[in-house]
Design an enzyme around this catalytic site. Structure first.
Site, mmCIF file in Angstrom:
data_model
loop_
_atom_site.group_PDB
_atom_site.id
_atom_site.type_symbol
_atom_site.label_atom_id
_atom_site.label_comp_id
_atom_site.label_asym_id
_atom_site.label_seq_id
_atom_site.Cartn_x
_atom_site.Cartn_y
_atom_site.Cartn_z
ATOM 1 N N TYR A 48 0.848 -1.188 0.000
ATOM 2 C CA TYR A 48 0.000 0.000 0.000
ATOM 3 C C TYR A 48 0.886 1.242 0.000
ATOM 4 C CZ TYR A 48 -3.412 3.498 1.390
ATOM 5 O OH TYR A 48 -4.204 4.616 1.432
ATOM 6 N N ASP A 62 -0.860 16.113 5.625
ATOM 7 C CA ASP A 62 -1.776 15.434 4.706
ATOM 8 C C ASP A 62 -3.046 16.267 4.531
ATOM 9 O OD1 ASP A 62 -3.043 13.519 3.117
ATOM 10 O OD2 ASP A 62 -3.756 12.383 4.862
ATOM 11 N N ASP A 91 -6.041 10.323 -3.199
ATOM 12 C CA ASP A 91 -6.748 11.425 -2.540
ATOM 13 C C ASP A 91 -8.113 11.662 -3.194
ATOM 14 O OD1 ASP A 91 -4.840 11.772 -0.603
ATOM 15 O OD2 ASP A 91 -3.809 13.395 -1.623
ATOM 16 N N HIS A 116 -7.296 4.326 -4.768
ATOM 17 C CA HIS A 116 -8.594 4.690 -4.194
ATOM 18 C C HIS A 116 -8.788 6.195 -4.256
ATOM 19 C CE1 HIS A 116 -6.945 6.014 -0.263
ATOM 20 N NE2 HIS A 116 -6.261 4.877 -0.210
ATOM 21 N N GLU A 118 -11.350 9.374 -2.846
ATOM 22 C CA GLU A 118 -12.214 9.657 -1.706
ATOM 23 C C GLU A 118 -13.229 10.759 -2.008
ATOM 24 O OE1 GLU A 118 -9.529 12.470 1.139
ATOM 25 O OE2 GLU A 118 -8.618 10.588 0.457
ATOM 26 N N ARG A 161 -13.256 5.341 -1.600
ATOM 27 C CA ARG A 161 -13.165 5.575 -0.163
ATOM 28 C C ARG A 161 -14.235 6.594 0.227
ATOM 29 N NH1 ARG A 161 -8.102 8.423 3.120
ATOM 30 N NH2 ARG A 161 -9.441 9.891 4.233
#
Length: 312
Positions: A48, A62, A91, A116, A118, A161
């Site tokens: 990951y 972040d 992101d 992924h 989000e 996500r």
């Protein structure tokens, strides 16, 4: 030597086969290319790559400050060194649906096995912090639909996500997950669930749709650090440990720096370090030596450590 022998296309097939197994497959988070090699040697099925880690490596929080180029380049550097499939954190897709489409194709070209996307909007926050701002359902769905439409390799995994659990509750989050699957998501990442019962509920609700569910076991977050067996029993297919290796490495680095400052030498910390010989083993010096001894004409140390720490 140099690059993984396995193609990106094969790694994507491997990822899908791994997720079919269920059983909370463990994907530790790599923070450098060499850490991905270590993950592979330890027998894990995949790697990951965390967006938080990529930002933190640059000395940034972040909060959506990294660019697509930075993420794709670093992700590609990590993916090219391992035979394992790598999933990367994309992101919010770095913009509107057209940007999301470009993001997917750039990550495909970089050799990633999946990503992924989000449903926050910028400035985004870490999924385990409060005060997250969520896009509406229509925007979230359009992002996933754009990602699915843009991919050229049908085996490139598009994971959705959602951070809605912390904002509107579990029922609203599950409703959104189902909508994201209808939009084409291959897997679901429900962020910051409260307890193992919530993982069980999500997995049960999504089971008829046949999509894998991911659990994020990050330290110091909203979720307890459940074991692989607990998550497997709940129905989770994949577990990530996004920042674990970075935190461990920085913790060790801080301790060594303290020792150098306080003791005037690193000697007390040497036994905890990776030896020079082990490092050479990880980067496969022997293969480079065999490739062209006319250029790479060094001797590879053994794993034996003599009294003078010659191999450290």
């Amino acid at each position: 030597m140099l690059y993984a022998k396995k193609t990106a296309a094969q790694k994507r097939i491997d990822l899908r086969e791994t997720l079919k197994k269920g059983g909370a497959q463990q994907f530790p988070g790599a923070f450098t290319p060499l850490s991905a090699k270590l993950i592979e040697e330890k027998g894990f099925p995949g790697v990951y790559i965390s967006g938080a880690v990529l930002a933190n490596e640059l000395g940034l929080p972040d909060v959506g400050l990294t660019t697509l180029t930075e993420v794709a380049v670093r992700g590609g550097q990590i993916a090219r060194l391992t035979e394992l499939p790598c999933i990367i954190d994309a992101d919010t897709g770095f913009g509107e649906p057209m940007n999301v489409a470009r993001t997917v194709q750039e990550l495909e070209d970089a050799g990633l096995a999946g990503c992924h996307i989000e449903d926050q909007f910028n400035p985004k926050r870490c999924g385990h912090l409060d005060g997250k701002n969520m896009v509406d359902l229509d925007t979230a769905v359009k992002r996933i639909a754009a990602a699915v439409d843009a991919r050229r390799d049908p085996n490139f995994l598009i994971m959705a996500r959602t951070d809605l659990r912390a904002v509107e509750g579990l029922d609203a989050a599950i409703a959104r997950m189902k909508a994201l699957v209808e939009a084409g998501a291959d897997a679901i990442f429900p962020e910051a669930l409260k307890d193992i019962g919530e993982f069980e509920t999500v997995c049960r609700e999504l089971a008829p749709l046949g999509v894998p569910v991911l659990a994020n076991m990050t330290e110091f977050g909203k979720s307890e650090l459940f074991t692989r067996d607990q998550l497997a029993d709940a129905g989770v297919s994949m577990v990530i440990y996004p920042v674990t290796l970075l935190r461990a490495s920085l913790g060790a680095s801080e301790r060594v720096l303290d020792a150098i400052k306080e003791e005037g030498t690193q000697q007390s910390q040497v036994e905890q370090m990776l030896t020079r010989a082990r490092l050479y083993e990880l980067v496969d010096y022997e293969a480079y030596n065999a490739f062209d001894t006319g250029i790479f004409n060094f001797d590879v140390p053994t794993l034996d450590i003599d009294s003078n720490n010659a191999n450290l």
